[in-house]
Design a protein around this motif. Structure first.
Motif, mmCIF file in Angstrom:
data_model
loop_
_atom_site.group_PDB
_atom_site.id
_atom_site.type_symbol
_atom_site.label_atom_id
_atom_site.label_comp_id
_atom_site.label_asym_id
_atom_site.label_seq_id
_atom_site.Cartn_x
_atom_site.Cartn_y
_atom_site.Cartn_z
ATOM 1 N N LYS A 72 0.834 -1.211 0.000
ATOM 2 C CA LYS A 72 0.000 0.000 0.000
ATOM 3 C C LYS A 72 0.863 1.254 0.000
ATOM 4 C CE LYS A 72 -4.088 -2.027 2.150
ATOM 5 N NZ LYS A 72 -4.931 -1.821 0.963
ATOM 6 N N PRO A 111 -5.311 -3.108 -7.596
ATOM 7 C CA PRO A 111 -5.231 -1.635 -7.681
ATOM 8 C C PRO A 111 -4.618 -1.136 -8.980
ATOM 9 C CG PRO A 111 -3.616 -2.485 -6.125
ATOM 10 C CD PRO A 111 -4.508 -3.627 -6.475
ATOM 11 N N ASP A 253 -2.092 3.775 -0.819
ATOM 12 C CA ASP A 253 -3.285 3.224 -1.474
ATOM 13 C C ASP A 253 -4.370 3.096 -0.414
ATOM 14 O OD1 ASP A 253 -5.088 2.023 -3.139
ATOM 15 O OD2 ASP A 253 -4.170 0.034 -3.026
ATOM 16 N N SER A 289 -1.378 3.680 -7.994
ATOM 17 C CA SER A 289 -2.600 2.889 -7.923
ATOM 18 C C SER A 289 -3.562 3.372 -9.004
ATOM 19 C CB SER A 289 -3.256 3.026 -6.543
ATOM 20 O OG SER A 289 -4.501 2.383 -6.522
#
Length: 540
Positions: A72, A111, A253, A289
């Motif tokens: 992330k 993503p 993200d 993303s």
């Protein structure tokens, strides 16, 4: 009324909590570069550990750690480490690690909107041949796949598949695990069991450390829950808490920031909505993303337009203020010129006055001699006034004494007549009419003489009282009792016993009248009677 006050206090408390949450979020956004740098330093430290290890299994383990750090944060890097692990797993011939690295790769493709690649990986996995733990991850990945796919393509069949895989996931998860708590909560919210989800999350949050990813996840879910209940104030608070933690954990993200931006825009908080949108765009571009970038681009134009309109309005207001300030500056400059001219004029007048001062000095000497003569005349007038007041006071004493003598005479006659049983005489002599008439006549004479000496006494006396307590005499009446008491005070008769004797009242009644008048005084009650003594000095 009590319920209304409680609702107002509750609303005010919620507003303060929201302000605090948004303030914490804005501070976190301002320090975002610091948190990003800390994350990069942590990853660099892990990479240094990897360089010292040689076995494929150890490399696989470190790659997994780096994958989760990047998952992330920077998605391309996470893909790179997932691919490395896939190659390592195949080289070691470990089917369990092949499945693990495949699931990691599929999850990171979502993503990036690489749905075909993710689907190929998931289709290559046989759920009957994997462990229970991997089966849970498989069901989670399948549900996530259709969730992301639904964001771009509304489809009832895919929606039902999401529910099917979420139910399958819940069936294999340990009911005490965080994953089960999160997924069951998500399921309840989707099915409309918002109150149940709300109570569950609030209880969970009491047991969680506020500075953990788990706390961030549950506050995000609580924000979703409140938003679904149209409790926007509460939703904003928990979205803001979750978004602030995401920033501190350098999670690029993220969903909290985007949902918060949308809700703030819907509730009219354009400034905070714009700030959150800018942060979300920065994070989406940083992490690469595609899913977040596409999602935020749908509403960025709306929020940006609203922000620009507000900014344009503020500029118009500033322009108006600038015009007003300029006009005020011109006016003040004009005033300054005017004041300067007045000062010059005053200077010329002072010079003229200096020349006049000599003439005035000569006139002053003439006036001084005139003042001496006027002082002598004033002394004579004061003496005359004093004699006049003493005369009136003696006159009233004589009248009062005369009335008292008449009263005593009536009593003597009454006694003698009673002894001789002269009923008619007794009836006449017992009547106080004669005395009352004499008293009334005396008061009329007193009022008339006093007002001839002090014609403005009533208005002067009223000016000493507060407006609502001022005295009005009745038609045909010159002075009433209260005015008559203070008329005697004006003549110098301040002893309450003398006043009571003259007006034929008890001493306590006179005292009450005087106290009442002092209490109605407009200025100091202590100096009230001294002020009364000054009434009519000019007329007198």
């Amino acid at each position: 009324m009590l319920i209304f006050l409680i609702s107002l206090l509750t609303a005010d408390q919620k507003a303060r909590e929201n302000d605090a949450s948004l303030s914490d979020l804005n501070k976190a956004i301002a320090d975002k570069a610091i948190f990003t740098r800390q994350k990069e330093e942590r990853i660099a430290s892990i990479k240094r550990t990897k360089a010292a290890l040689g076995s494929p299994l150890e490399q696989y383990r470190i790659n997994s750690i780096l994958y989760y750090e990047y998952q992330k944060f920077q998605i391309d890097s996470a893909v790179s480490y997932a691919l490395r692990n896939s190659a390592l797993a195949k080289s070691m011939g470990r089917s369990d690690l092949i499945v693990r690295s495949g699931l990691d790769l599929a999850n990171i493709y979502f993503p990036l909107n690489k749905f075909l690649e993710a689907n190929d990986i998931l289709e290559s996995i046989n759920p009957r041949r994997i462990s229970r733990n991997q089966l849970a991850d498989y069901y989670a990945a399948k549900a996530e796949f259709y969730e992301h796919y639904l964001a771009n393509n509304e489809n009832d069949e895919y929606q039902s598949r999401v529910g099917l895989y979420q139910d399958s996931l819940l069936a294999v998860l340990d009911h005490n695990s965080i994953d089960y708590q999160v997924n069951s909560t998500v399921r309840n919210i989707k099915l409309g069991y918002t109150k149940k989800a709300e109570n569950f999350i609030l209880n969970i949050l009491k047991t969680k450390d506020k500075n953990t990813p788990d706390y961030a996840m549950f506050t995000y879910l609580l924000g979703i829950d409140y938003a679904k209940q149209n409790e926007n104030t509460k939703a904003i608070r928990y979205y803001a808490e979750s978004a602030a933690l995401d920033v501190k954990f350098a999670i690029k993200d993220n969903a909290s920031m985007q949902e918060l931006a949308l809700l703030l825009n819907a509730t009219g908080d354009i400034d905070n909505a714009y700030r959150c949108t800018q942060s979300a765009i920065e994070d989406a571009l940083f992490s690469d993303s595609k899913f977040r970038t596409l999602h935020i681009s749908e509403f960025y134009a709306i929020i940006n337009t609203a922000y620009l309109k507000k900014e344009a309005k503020q500029k118009d207001q500033l322009r108006l203020y600038l015009i007003l300030i300029s006009a005020l500056s011109i006016f003040l400059a004009g005033v300054a010129v005017y004041v300067y001219k007045q000062m010059k004029r005053e200077s010329r007048m002072k010079k003229a006055l200096n020349s006049t001062t000599v003439q005035l000095s000569e006139l002053n000497r003439t006036l001084n001699s005139t003042n001496l003569r006027l002082n002598e005349a004033n002394s004579a007038l004061l003496e005359a006034n004093k004699i006049k007041e003493v005369y009136i006071a003696q006159f009233f004493d004589l009248c009062s004494a005369y009335i008292n003598k008449l009263e005593n005479f009536r009593k003597v006659l009454n006694k003698k007549a009673s002894e001789k049983h002269l009923d008619e005489l007794i009836k006449i002599l017992r009547s106080p009419a004669m005395v009352n008439e004499e008293v009334d006549e005396l008061y009329k004479i007193f009022d008339r003489i006093f007002l001839s000496l002090y014609p403005n006494f009533i208005s002067g006396f009223n000016s000493l009282l507060i407006p609502e307590e001022r005295i009005s005499v009745k038609p045909g009446e010159l002075l009433n009792t209260e005015l008559r008491i203070y008329a005697l005070v004006r003549l110098g008769i301040t002893d309450s016993a003398q006043i009571a004797a003259f007006l034929r009242y008890s001493l306590s009644t006179i005292y009450n009248y005087r106290t009442s008048a002092r209490n109605k005084a407009a200025l100091s009650r202590d100096s009230f009677e001294q002020s009364v003594m000054k009434i009519g000095l000019i007329e007198a």
